[in-house]
Enzyme design. Structure first.
Site, short mmCIF file in Angstrom:
data_model
loop_
_atom_site.label_atom_id
_atom_site.label_comp_id
_atom_site.label_asym_id
_atom_site.label_seq_id
_atom_site.Cartn_x
_atom_site.Cartn_y
_atom_site.Cartn_z
N HIS A 42 7.32 -9.92 1.08
CA HIS A 42 6.07 -10.53 1.51
C HIS A 42 4.92 -9.95 0.69
CE1 HIS A 42 6.31 -6.74 3.74
NE2 HIS A 42 4.99 -6.74 3.65
N HIS A 126 0.60 -7.82 -4.49
CA HIS A 126 1.88 -7.35 -5.01
C HIS A 126 2.97 -7.56 -3.96
CE1 HIS A 126 0.71 -3.92 -2.55
NE2 HIS A 126 1.99 -3.57 -2.54
#
EC number: 3.1.4.58
Length: 194
Positions: A42, A126
């Site tokens: 995620h 990220h």
């Protein structure tokens, strides 16, 4: 409950990245790392920490408002990689990262308005792939940890662009073995736009 807000890439994007990660895991520098499971991948927007169940309704309403502020046509792609020192390896994000950053700001504001303290570090889009075991406080990485070759191996990775569709509120379950996550709430992005 230990909560965080996130955007989850679609299965096709996860699959593309998983293929790249498989080749990374064959490199000698990968051996000492703890790799995250694909099912947990995620983009964290905000870590909320421990949240009282009594605050969920108010937080949910504010997160719905935050999600509505972001254009659902925003497109992202997983591309390249980087590291946080020698403690974490991550896949990068390209595309409309400005909209993603704005969503992270809106989520943090929603949490604060609910009385929830939010980590104040600047948002950096990220997707965490692996951890070395080095501490966030700057403690040493385990002997032999060298993430630079893994970052270099990810440099040419560029996945297919995908629309960011929804904001998720996730609960982190820690304990023996790897963490696993449970979706507590989700809201479509750009829900109030015509």
């Amino acid at each position: 409950m230990r909560l965080f807000a996130a955007v989850v890439p679609p299965p096709a994007a996860i699959g593309e990245l998983a293929a790249a990660v498989t080749s990374l895991q064959a490199l000698p520098q990968a051996a000492p790392l703890r790799w995250t499971a694909e099912s947990t991948w995620h983009l964290t927007l905000a870590f909320l920490g421990q949240v009282d169940a009594a605050d969920l309704d108010a937080l949910g309403g504010r997160l719905a408002e935050a999600a509505a502020t972001v254009d659902r046509t925003s497109r992202l792609r997983l591309a390249g990689g980087g590291r946080f020192g020698e403690r974490a390896l991550w896949a990068g994000v390209q595309g409309d990262t400005h909209a993603l950053g704005r969503l992270a700001e809106e989520v943090a504001a929603a949490a604060r308005a609910t009385g929830i303290a939010v980590d104040e570090r600047p948002f950096r889009a990220h997707l965490t792939l692996a951890r070395s075991g080095a501490s966030r406080a700057g403690g040493p990485a385990p002997a032999g940890t060298d993430l630079a070759p893994l970052v270099a191996a990810l440099a040419d990775f560029s996945g297919t662009a995908w629309p960011a569709a929804e904001l998720l509120l996730m609960r982190s379950h820690l304990g023996v073995g790897p963490a696993h996550y449970e979706t507590v709430g989700k809201w479509p992005l750009g829900a109030t736009r015509a």
